[in-house]
Design a protein around this motif. Structure first.
Motif, PDB file in Angstrom:
ATOM      1  N   THR A  10       0.839  -1.192   0.000  1.00  0.00           N
ATOM      2  CA  THR A  10       0.000   0.000   0.000  1.00  0.00           C
ATOM      3  C   THR A  10       0.874   1.243   0.000  1.00  0.00           C
ATOM      4  O   THR A  10       1.979   1.234   0.538  1.00  0.00           O
ATOM      5  CB  THR A  10      -0.928   0.063   1.235  1.00  0.00           C
ATOM      6  OG1 THR A  10      -0.139  -0.074   2.412  1.00  0.00           O
ATOM      7  CG2 THR A  10      -1.985  -1.008   1.218  1.00  0.00           C
ATOM      8  N   VAL A  11       0.357   2.298  -0.591  1.00  0.00           N
ATOM      9  CA  VAL A  11       1.068   3.569  -0.607  1.00  0.00           C
ATOM     10  C   VAL A  11       0.778   4.291   0.704  1.00  0.00           C
ATOM     11  O   VAL A  11      -0.266   4.063   1.335  1.00  0.00           O
ATOM     12  CB  VAL A  11       0.667   4.410  -1.852  1.00  0.00           C
ATOM     13  CG1 VAL A  11      -0.724   4.970  -1.720  1.00  0.00           C
ATOM     14  CG2 VAL A  11       1.670   5.510  -2.134  1.00  0.00           C
ATOM     15  N   GLY A  12       1.708   5.147   1.132  1.00  0.00           N
ATOM     16  CA  GLY A  12       1.537   5.883   2.387  1.00  0.00           C
ATOM     17  C   GLY A  12       0.471   6.970   2.292  1.00  0.00           C
ATOM     18  O   GLY A  12      -0.182   7.152   1.262  1.00  0.00           O
ATOM     19  N   GLN A  13       0.330   7.699   3.380  1.00  0.00           N
ATOM     20  CA  GLN A  13      -0.679   8.755   3.520  1.00  0.00           C
ATOM     21  C   GLN A  13      -0.262  10.025   2.767  1.00  0.00           C
ATOM     22  O   GLN A  13       0.885  10.440   2.841  1.00  0.00           O
ATOM     23  CB  GLN A  13      -0.861   9.090   5.011  1.00  0.00           C
ATOM     24  CG  GLN A  13      -1.773  10.248   5.311  1.00  0.00           C
ATOM     25  CD  GLN A  13      -3.214   9.967   4.919  1.00  0.00           C
ATOM     26  OE1 GLN A  13      -3.756   8.936   5.239  1.00  0.00           O
ATOM     27  NE2 GLN A  13      -3.816  10.907   4.209  1.00  0.00           N
ATOM     28  N   ILE A  14      -1.211  10.641   2.063  1.00  0.00           N
ATOM     29  CA  ILE A  14      -0.966  11.959   1.457  1.00  0.00           C
ATOM     30  C   ILE A  14      -1.078  12.961   2.605  1.00  0.00           C
ATOM     31  O   ILE A  14      -2.176  13.246   3.095  1.00  0.00           O
ATOM     32  CB  ILE A  14      -1.975  12.254   0.327  1.00  0.00           C
ATOM     33  CG1 ILE A  14      -1.826  11.205  -0.783  1.00  0.00           C
ATOM     34  CG2 ILE A  14      -1.778  13.671  -0.213  1.00  0.00           C
ATOM     35  CD1 ILE A  14      -2.884  11.250  -1.858  1.00  0.00           C
ATOM     36  N   MET A  15       0.052  13.444   3.072  1.00  0.00           N
ATOM     37  CA  MET A  15       0.111  14.245   4.296  1.00  0.00           C
ATOM     38  C   MET A  15      -0.640  15.583   4.225  1.00  0.00           C
ATOM     39  O   MET A  15      -1.264  15.967   5.215  1.00  0.00           O
ATOM     40  CB  MET A  15       1.564  14.456   4.735  1.00  0.00           C
ATOM     41  CG  MET A  15       2.237  13.183   5.214  1.00  0.00           C
ATOM     42  SD  MET A  15       1.318  12.419   6.574  1.00  0.00           S
ATOM     43  CE  MET A  15       2.280  10.961   6.832  1.00  0.00           C
ATOM     44  N   PRO A  16      -0.614  16.310   3.099  1.00  0.00           N
ATOM     45  CA  PRO A  16      -1.359  17.578   3.082  1.00  0.00           C
ATOM     46  C   PRO A  16      -2.860  17.407   3.384  1.00  0.00           C
ATOM     47  O   PRO A  16      -3.495  18.320   3.887  1.00  0.00           O
ATOM     48  CB  PRO A  16      -1.140  18.103   1.661  1.00  0.00           C
ATOM     49  CG  PRO A  16       0.173  17.516   1.256  1.00  0.00           C
ATOM     50  CD  PRO A  16       0.187  16.149   1.888  1.00  0.00           C
ATOM     51  N   GLU A  61      -5.033   3.367  10.155  1.00  0.00           N
ATOM     52  CA  GLU A  61      -4.036   2.534  10.841  1.00  0.00           C
ATOM     53  C   GLU A  61      -3.084   1.823   9.871  1.00  0.00           C
ATOM     54  O   GLU A  61      -1.940   1.549  10.204  1.00  0.00           O
ATOM     55  CB  GLU A  61      -4.725   1.489  11.729  1.00  0.00           C
ATOM     56  CG  GLU A  61      -5.252   2.043  13.045  1.00  0.00           C
ATOM     57  CD  GLU A  61      -4.185   2.675  13.911  1.00  0.00           C
ATOM     58  OE1 GLU A  61      -3.111   2.067  14.113  1.00  0.00           O
ATOM     59  OE2 GLU A  61      -4.406   3.805  14.387  1.00  0.00           O
ATOM     60  N   GLU A  62      -3.573   1.512   8.672  1.00  0.00           N
ATOM     61  CA  GLU A  62      -2.754   0.834   7.657  1.00  0.00           C
ATOM     62  C   GLU A  62      -1.570   1.683   7.211  1.00  0.00           C
ATOM     63  O   GLU A  62      -0.623   1.177   6.613  1.00  0.00           O
ATOM     64  CB  GLU A  62      -3.606   0.481   6.432  1.00  0.00           C
ATOM     65  CG  GLU A  62      -4.585  -0.642   6.674  1.00  0.00           C
ATOM     66  CD  GLU A  62      -3.889  -1.980   6.895  1.00  0.00           C
ATOM     67  OE1 GLU A  62      -3.126  -2.417   6.016  1.00  0.00           O
ATOM     68  OE2 GLU A  62      -4.118  -2.584   7.960  1.00  0.00           O
ATOM     69  N   PRO A  93       4.470   8.539   4.703  1.00  0.00           N
ATOM     70  CA  PRO A  93       3.934   9.469   3.702  1.00  0.00           C
ATOM     71  C   PRO A  93       3.781   8.813   2.329  1.00  0.00           C
ATOM     72  O   PRO A  93       4.318   7.729   2.082  1.00  0.00           O
ATOM     73  CB  PRO A  93       4.987  10.577   3.667  1.00  0.00           C
ATOM     74  CG  PRO A  93       6.254   9.899   4.048  1.00  0.00           C
ATOM     75  CD  PRO A  93       5.876   8.798   5.002  1.00  0.00           C
ATOM     76  N   SER A  94       3.082   9.484   1.445  1.00  0.00           N
ATOM     77  CA  SER A  94       2.778   8.931   0.113  1.00  0.00           C
ATOM     78  C   SER A  94       4.002   8.799  -0.788  1.00  0.00           C
ATOM     79  O   SER A  94       3.905   8.242  -1.873  1.00  0.00           O
ATOM     80  CB  SER A  94       1.722   9.796  -0.580  1.00  0.00           C
ATOM     81  OG  SER A  94       2.182  11.129  -0.702  1.00  0.00           O
ATOM     82  N   PHE A  95       5.149   9.276  -0.354  1.00  0.00           N
ATOM     83  CA  PHE A  95       6.378   9.109  -1.132  1.00  0.00           C
ATOM     84  C   PHE A  95       6.993   7.735  -0.893  1.00  0.00           C
ATOM     85  O   PHE A  95       8.049   7.415  -1.414  1.00  0.00           O
ATOM     86  CB  PHE A  95       7.401  10.197  -0.781  1.00  0.00           C
ATOM     87  CG  PHE A  95       6.921  11.585  -1.094  1.00  0.00           C
ATOM     88  CD1 PHE A  95       6.792  12.015  -2.405  1.00  0.00           C
ATOM     89  CD2 PHE A  95       6.560  12.455  -0.070  1.00  0.00           C
ATOM     90  CE1 PHE A  95       6.340  13.283  -2.698  1.00  0.00           C
ATOM     91  CE2 PHE A  95       6.101  13.724  -0.357  1.00  0.00           C
ATOM     92  CZ  PHE A  95       5.987  14.146  -1.669  1.00  0.00           C
ATOM     93  N   CYS A  96       6.314   6.937  -0.052  1.00  0.00           N
ATOM     94  CA  CYS A  96       6.800   5.599   0.294  1.00  0.00           C
ATOM     95  C   CYS A  96       5.666   4.578   0.174  1.00  0.00           C
ATOM     96  O   CYS A  96       4.494   4.936   0.219  1.00  0.00           O
ATOM     97  CB  CYS A  96       7.317   5.572   1.738  1.00  0.00           C
ATOM     98  SG  CYS A  96       8.707   6.675   2.065  1.00  0.00           S
TER      99      CYS A  96
END
Length: 197
Positions: A10-16, A61-62, A93-96
């Motif tokens: 899964t891709v990480g969270q888009i922080m903005p 949580e994922e 973050p979504s870069f990972c």
């Protein structure tokens, strides 16, 4: 075998989207530690480079690290790290991308070592050649071929890789300490010389 057959990616969270930056005090629901891409280096997590973010929305949580995860940077140099117990609970973050190996299918420590080889980095670079934004797609990770290695070899290689990362971290700390010691010696001699003028 394909990575998607033995792991969930899964891709990480888009922080903005969850950041409380420019929000009112009452909109802030908490602060999270963030596994910034720069904190992943040579297969280890560099604690000094972790970020911190005030959030206004709950993060799934994922999107937090769990022991046994492998986290991969989606941009060059595509470093990966194995998540230990002490590094659980970091927002990714979504870069990972987060790779969660299915039980008994693949050794996660070995997978981290595998991702940090020049062989895999070249494969990932070839996937983004000609792209405006050179970020690997999660679909490319899912379709990555994992060569067969015996369970025993995977476990041995994975463990050796983790030990190697710890050694490199200790050696890096020693180099930094030695540099500071020498700088202090030089600065003391300069100060002494200036006092004697």
């Amino acid at each position: 075998m394909k990575l998607k057959e033995v792991a969930k990616i899964t891709v990480g969270q888009i922080m903005p989207r969850v950041s409380a930056e420019n929000k009112n005090e009452e909109e802030i629901i908490g602060t999270v530690n963030v596994l910034a891409p720069k904190a992943i280096s040579d297969g280890i997590i560099v604690k000094e480079n972790l970020g911190e973010l005030q959030i206004c929305k709950k993060i799934d949580e994922e999107k937090f690290t769990k022991e046994g995860d492998v986290v991969v940077k989606l941009s060059t140099p595509y470093d990966a790290t194995y998540v230990t117990k002490e590094n659980e609970g970091l927002a990714v973050p979504s870069f990972c991308a987060i790779i969660r190996v299915k039980e008994d299918k693949l050794d996660a420590k070995y997978l981290s070592a595998f991702f940090n080889t020049e062989y895999v980095r070249e494969i990932l670079k070839s996937k983004v050649m000609g792209s405006i934004r050179p970020m690997v797609k999660v679909s490319d990770l899912r379709n990555l071929d994992i060569p067969y290695v015996s369970e025993e070899d995977m476990a041995d290689i994975g463990q050796a890789y983790i030990l190697s990362g710890k050694k490199k971290s200790i050696l890096s700390d020693m180099i930094e300490t030695e540099t500071k010691i020498m700088e202090n010696i030089v600065l003391k001699s300069i100060k002494k010389g200036m006092e004697n003028e």
